[in-house]
Design a protein around this motif. Structure first.
Motif, PDB file in Angstrom:
ATOM      1  N   PHE A  66       4.283  -9.144  -3.213  1.00 48.38           N
ATOM      2  CA  PHE A  66       4.219  -8.845  -1.777  1.00 48.38           C
ATOM      3  C   PHE A  66       4.585  -7.376  -1.585  1.00 48.38           C
ATOM      4  CE2 PHE A  66       5.860 -10.306   2.692  1.00 48.38           C
ATOM      5  CZ  PHE A  66       4.836  -9.583   3.277  1.00 48.38           C
ATOM      6  N   LYS A  67       3.580  -6.586  -1.195  1.00 49.42           N
ATOM      7  CA  LYS A  67       3.781  -5.167  -0.899  1.00 49.42           C
ATOM      8  C   LYS A  67       2.992  -4.831   0.362  1.00 49.42           C
ATOM      9  CE  LYS A  67       4.247  -3.651  -5.742  1.00 49.42           C
ATOM     10  NZ  LYS A  67       4.074  -4.983  -6.383  1.00 49.42           N
ATOM     11  N   MET A  68       3.427  -3.797   1.074  1.00 47.29           N
ATOM     12  CA  MET A  68       2.751  -3.429   2.318  1.00 47.29           C
ATOM     13  C   MET A  68       3.019  -1.966   2.650  1.00 47.29           C
ATOM     14  SD  MET A  68       2.928  -5.375   6.020  1.00 47.29           S
ATOM     15  CE  MET A  68       4.702  -5.216   6.233  1.00 47.29           C
ATOM     16  N   TYR A  69       1.963  -1.246   3.008  1.00 43.71           N
ATOM     17  CA  TYR A  69       2.095   0.120   3.519  1.00 43.71           C
ATOM     18  C   TYR A  69       2.258   0.075   5.035  1.00 43.71           C
ATOM     19  CZ  TYR A  69       0.591   2.419  -0.831  1.00 43.71           C
ATOM     20  OH  TYR A  69       0.514   2.897  -2.127  1.00 43.71           O
ATOM     21  N   VAL A  70       3.253   0.807   5.537  1.00 45.63           N
ATOM     22  CA  VAL A  70       3.406   0.994   6.981  1.00 45.63           C
ATOM     23  C   VAL A  70       3.489   2.489   7.261  1.00 45.63           C
ATOM     24  CG1 VAL A  70       4.544  -1.222   7.307  1.00 45.63           C
ATOM     25  CG2 VAL A  70       5.929   0.814   6.916  1.00 45.63           C
ATOM     26  N   ARG A  71       3.187   2.863   8.502  1.00 38.81           N
ATOM     27  CA  ARG A  71       3.242   4.281   8.857  1.00 38.81           C
ATOM     28  C   ARG A  71       3.516   4.423  10.359  1.00 38.81           C
ATOM     29  NH1 ARG A  71      -2.468   3.556   9.319  1.00 38.81           N
ATOM     30  NH2 ARG A  71      -3.406   4.785  10.998  1.00 38.81           N
ATOM     31  N   ASP A  72       3.824   5.652  10.740  1.00 49.29           N
ATOM     32  CA  ASP A  72       4.021   6.001  12.154  1.00 49.29           C
ATOM     33  C   ASP A  72       5.025   5.065  12.829  1.00 49.29           C
ATOM     34  OD1 ASP A  72       2.081   7.897  11.658  1.00 49.29           O
ATOM     35  OD2 ASP A  72       0.468   6.757  12.584  1.00 49.29           O
ATOM     36  N   VAL A  73       6.138   4.846  12.168  1.00 52.95           N
ATOM     37  CA  VAL A  73       7.181   3.970  12.718  1.00 52.95           C
ATOM     38  C   VAL A  73       7.822   4.678  13.903  1.00 52.95           C
ATOM     39  CG1 VAL A  73       9.317   2.740  12.228  1.00 52.95           C
ATOM     40  CG2 VAL A  73       7.553   2.960  10.445  1.00 52.95           C
ATOM     41  N   GLU A  88      12.735  10.029   5.850  1.00 55.36           N
ATOM     42  CA  GLU A  88      13.330  10.681   4.690  1.00 55.36           C
ATOM     43  C   GLU A  88      12.273  10.761   3.592  1.00 55.36           C
ATOM     44  OE1 GLU A  88      16.825   8.699   3.361  1.00 55.36           O
ATOM     45  OE2 GLU A  88      18.040   9.323   5.086  1.00 55.36           O
ATOM     46  N   GLN A  89      12.144  11.928   2.997  1.00 56.50           N
ATOM     47  CA  GLN A  89      11.162  12.127   1.934  1.00 56.50           C
ATOM     48  C   GLN A  89      11.868  11.873   0.603  1.00 56.50           C
ATOM     49  OE1 GLN A  89       7.710  13.085   3.083  1.00 56.50           O
ATOM     50  NE2 GLN A  89       8.905  12.141   4.729  1.00 56.50           N
ATOM     51  N   ASP A  90      11.865  10.603   0.177  1.00 58.45           N
ATOM     52  CA  ASP A  90      12.689  10.215  -0.964  1.00 58.45           C
ATOM     53  C   ASP A  90      11.995  10.360  -2.307  1.00 58.45           C
ATOM     54  OD1 ASP A  90      10.930   8.076  -1.059  1.00 58.45           O
ATOM     55  OD2 ASP A  90      12.367   6.622  -0.280  1.00 58.45           O
ATOM     56  N   GLY A  91      10.718  10.733  -2.307  1.00 58.71           N
ATOM     57  CA  GLY A  91      10.010  10.957  -3.558  1.00 58.71           C
ATOM     58  C   GLY A  91       9.571   9.686  -4.264  1.00 58.71           C
ATOM     59  N   THR A  92       9.875   8.529  -3.693  1.00 63.09           N
ATOM     60  CA  THR A  92       9.504   7.261  -4.322  1.00 63.09           C
ATOM     61  C   THR A  92       8.776   6.336  -3.365  1.00 63.09           C
ATOM     62  OG1 THR A  92      11.431   7.394  -5.777  1.00 63.09           O
ATOM     63  CG2 THR A  92      10.358   5.243  -5.583  1.00 63.09           C
ATOM     64  N   TRP A  93       9.374   6.084  -2.216  1.00 61.50           N
ATOM     65  CA  TRP A  93       8.852   5.092  -1.277  1.00 61.50           C
ATOM     66  C   TRP A  93       8.308   5.691   0.012  1.00 61.50           C
ATOM     67  CZ3 TRP A  93       8.489   0.710  -3.748  1.00 61.50           C
ATOM     68  CH2 TRP A  93       9.444   0.375  -4.726  1.00 61.50           C
ATOM     69  N   ALA A 155       3.944   9.682  -5.209  1.00 64.62           N
ATOM     70  CA  ALA A 155       4.487   8.449  -4.633  1.00 64.62           C
ATOM     71  C   ALA A 155       4.619   8.590  -3.109  1.00 64.62           C
ATOM     72  CB  ALA A 155       5.854   8.164  -5.251  1.00 64.62           C
ATOM     73  N   PRO A 156       4.398   7.499  -2.372  1.00 63.43           N
ATOM     74  CA  PRO A 156       4.117   6.130  -2.830  1.00 63.43           C
ATOM     75  C   PRO A 156       2.637   5.793  -2.921  1.00 63.43           C
ATOM     76  CG  PRO A 156       4.537   6.086  -0.493  1.00 63.43           C
ATOM     77  CD  PRO A 156       4.642   7.535  -0.906  1.00 63.43           C
ATOM     78  N   LEU A 157       1.766   6.801  -2.937  1.00 59.79           N
ATOM     79  CA  LEU A 157       0.324   6.555  -3.010  1.00 59.79           C
ATOM     80  C   LEU A 157      -0.165   6.462  -4.444  1.00 59.79           C
ATOM     81  CD1 LEU A 157      -0.962   8.928  -0.171  1.00 59.79           C
ATOM     82  CD2 LEU A 157      -0.336   6.505  -0.025  1.00 59.79           C
ATOM     83  N   ASP A 158       0.757   6.422  -5.390  1.00 62.14           N
ATOM     84  CA  ASP A 158       0.401   6.385  -6.810  1.00 62.14           C
ATOM     85  C   ASP A 158       0.431   4.988  -7.391  1.00 62.14           C
ATOM     86  OD1 ASP A 158       3.127   6.101  -6.543  1.00 62.14           O
ATOM     87  OD2 ASP A 158       3.615   7.221  -8.360  1.00 62.14           O
ATOM     88  N   LYS A 159       0.596   3.970  -6.561  1.00 64.77           N
ATOM     89  CA  LYS A 159       0.741   2.598  -7.048  1.00 64.77           C
ATOM     90  C   LYS A 159      -0.634   1.989  -7.298  1.00 64.77           C
ATOM     91  CE  LYS A 159       5.224   2.860  -6.575  1.00 64.77           C
ATOM     92  NZ  LYS A 159       5.305   4.294  -6.208  1.00 64.77           N
ATOM     93  N   THR A 160      -1.048   1.983  -8.552  1.00 65.66           N
ATOM     94  CA  THR A 160      -2.392   1.488  -8.872  1.00 65.66           C
ATOM     95  C   THR A 160      -2.603   0.013  -8.531  1.00 65.66           C
ATOM     96  OG1 THR A 160      -1.670   1.211 -11.179  1.00 65.66           O
ATOM     97  CG2 THR A 160      -2.849   3.236 -10.622  1.00 65.66           C
ATOM     98  N   PRO A 161      -1.558  -0.870  -8.543  1.00 65.81           N
ATOM     99  CA  PRO A 161      -1.814  -2.240  -8.075  1.00 65.81           C
ATOM    100  C   PRO A 161      -2.238  -2.308  -6.611  1.00 65.81           C
ATOM    101  CG  PRO A 161       0.189  -2.178  -9.380  1.00 65.81           C
ATOM    102  CD  PRO A 161      -0.217  -0.751  -9.143  1.00 65.81           C
ATOM    103  N   MET A 162      -1.981  -1.230  -5.860  1.00 65.14           N
ATOM    104  CA  MET A 162      -2.389  -1.186  -4.457  1.00 65.14           C
ATOM    105  C   MET A 162      -3.743  -0.499  -4.279  1.00 65.14           C
ATOM    106  SD  MET A 162      -0.063  -2.832  -2.862  1.00 65.14           S
ATOM    107  CE  MET A 162      -0.176  -2.433  -1.105  1.00 65.14           C
ATOM    108  N   TRP A 163      -4.394  -0.150  -5.384  1.00 65.50           N
ATOM    109  CA  TRP A 163      -5.706   0.495  -5.320  1.00 65.50           C
ATOM    110  C   TRP A 163      -6.782  -0.568  -5.516  1.00 65.50           C
ATOM    111  CZ3 TRP A 163      -8.150   4.487  -3.578  1.00 65.50           C
ATOM    112  CH2 TRP A 163      -9.403   4.832  -4.071  1.00 65.50           C
ATOM    113  N   TRP A 164      -7.782  -0.511  -4.662  1.00 61.97           N
ATOM    114  CA  TRP A 164      -8.818  -1.532  -4.579  1.00 61.97           C
ATOM    115  C   TRP A 164     -10.117  -0.935  -5.099  1.00 61.97           C
ATOM    116  CZ3 TRP A 164      -9.283  -4.189   0.852  1.00 61.97           C
ATOM    117  CH2 TRP A 164      -9.598  -5.544   0.685  1.00 61.97           C
ATOM    118  N   GLN A 165     -10.378  -1.060  -6.389  1.00 60.98           N
ATOM    119  CA  GLN A 165     -11.500  -0.354  -6.996  1.00 60.98           C
ATOM    120  C   GLN A 165     -12.834  -0.718  -6.357  1.00 60.98           C
ATOM    121  OE1 GLN A 165     -11.163   2.124  -9.389  1.00 60.98           O
ATOM    122  NE2 GLN A 165     -13.309   2.469  -8.875  1.00 60.98           N
ATOM    123  N   TRP A 166     -13.034  -2.012  -6.108  1.00 63.61           N
ATOM    124  CA  TRP A 166     -14.358  -2.422  -5.628  1.00 63.61           C
ATOM    125  C   TRP A 166     -14.597  -2.040  -4.178  1.00 63.61           C
ATOM    126  CZ3 TRP A 166     -15.346  -6.448  -1.991  1.00 63.61           C
ATOM    127  CH2 TRP A 166     -14.213  -7.124  -1.540  1.00 63.61           C
TER     128      TRP A 166
END
Length: 286
Positions: A66-73, A88-93, A155-166
């Protein structure tokens, strides 16, 4: 006289700039934490649990991922004044206005995921007020960055399980469960019907951009509940695909997938990705 004034002006300039800066920051800022709590009704959703009475067949489920991207909170005051969190720009999340939430720890039924790190909150600053009463945020990534190559991103756009190739884009939500009839029942929310190239850009039939608004929310005392019992309430999670009109267990945001409309509706989206009223069954305030 002009020379004197010019000299005085240069002396006064730093003072004026300092006063201006103070005026720009007249409202003192405070760090706020928006917490997210995955649950099954009142029970915490974990990688060790077996949860009953799920969906129309009153089945069971176990969590796989279970993972989810959120933005503009954004925090909203009682008078309607809106204050986006400066994350906060934490370099990971968290990066810019985007945060990745990760609710699995790589244990139990989630062992397919080897990363034990979790991230269940969004942290940022906003003007300090004691009358924040509403929370707003978007689920997913904006179209202009949705088609970046995950292997080349920070990060956090480097998570390949969240990349949808098709679909040539990111999964905004990745929620995979196991049920008695389906070893993997998936919900992958993302833009669909996408065509294009990295050089020319992409166009998608449905960008599937969800905006979530929750009333009666104070960042000091409340959490955002993600209730998977509510998410699957109108679905039979034991349904076995027929291989013709239904190719897989769950929903990968396909326009013709019979299980997508019920899941989309819990994000305030119609089947075509257009906005509709948000029910308070999956997203709610605690």
């Amino acid at each position: 006289m002009n020379a004197v004034w010019k000299s005085a002006r240069w002396v006064l300039l730093p003072t004026l700039l300092l006063l201006q800066a103070c005026g720009d920051d007249a409202e003192s800022r405070k760090t706020y934490t928006v917490r997210f709590s995955p649950q099954v009704r009142q029970e915490a959703l974990t990688c060790q649990g077996l949860y009953t009475d799920i969906g129309t067949s009153r089945s069971t489920l176990e969590l796989l991922d279970f993972k989810m991207y959120v933005r503009d909170v954004t925090l909203v005051r009682a008078n309607g004044e809106r204050h986006p969190l400066k994350l906060e720009q934490d370099g990971t999340w968290q990066r810019d206005a985007i945060a990745l939430l990760d609710f699995e720890d790589g244990t139990g039924t989630c062992r397919k995921e080897t990363n034990s790190q979790m991230h269940r909150e969004v942290v940022g600053s906003a003007p300090e007020h004691d009358d924040y009463t509403r929370l707003e945020f978007k689920v997913g990534l904006p179209p202009e960055i949705n088609h970046l190559d995950a292997e080349r991103q920070a990060a956090p756009l480097d998570k390949t399980p969240m990349w949808w190739q098709w679909q040539t884009g990111y999964k905004f939500v990745k929620l995979d469960i196991r049920t008695p009839a389906n070893a993997e029942y998936v919900f992958h929310l993302g833009a669909s019907g996408c065509r294009g190239t990295p050089g020319e850009g992409y166009n998608c039939a449905s960008n599937n951009q969800a905006t979530i608004t929750l009333d009666d929310f104070s960042p000091e005392t409340n959490q955002v509940v993600l209730d998977v019992a509510g998410l699957y309430a109108e679905l039979d999670v034991n349904r076995v695909p027929n291989g013709t009109t239904d190719m897989m267990p769950g929903c990968m945001s396909g326009a013709g997938d019979p299980e997508c409309p019920a899941l989309f509706s819990q994000f305030g989206l119609a089947a075509d990705g257009s906005p509709k009223a948000l029910p308070k069954t999956f997203f709610r305030v605690r």
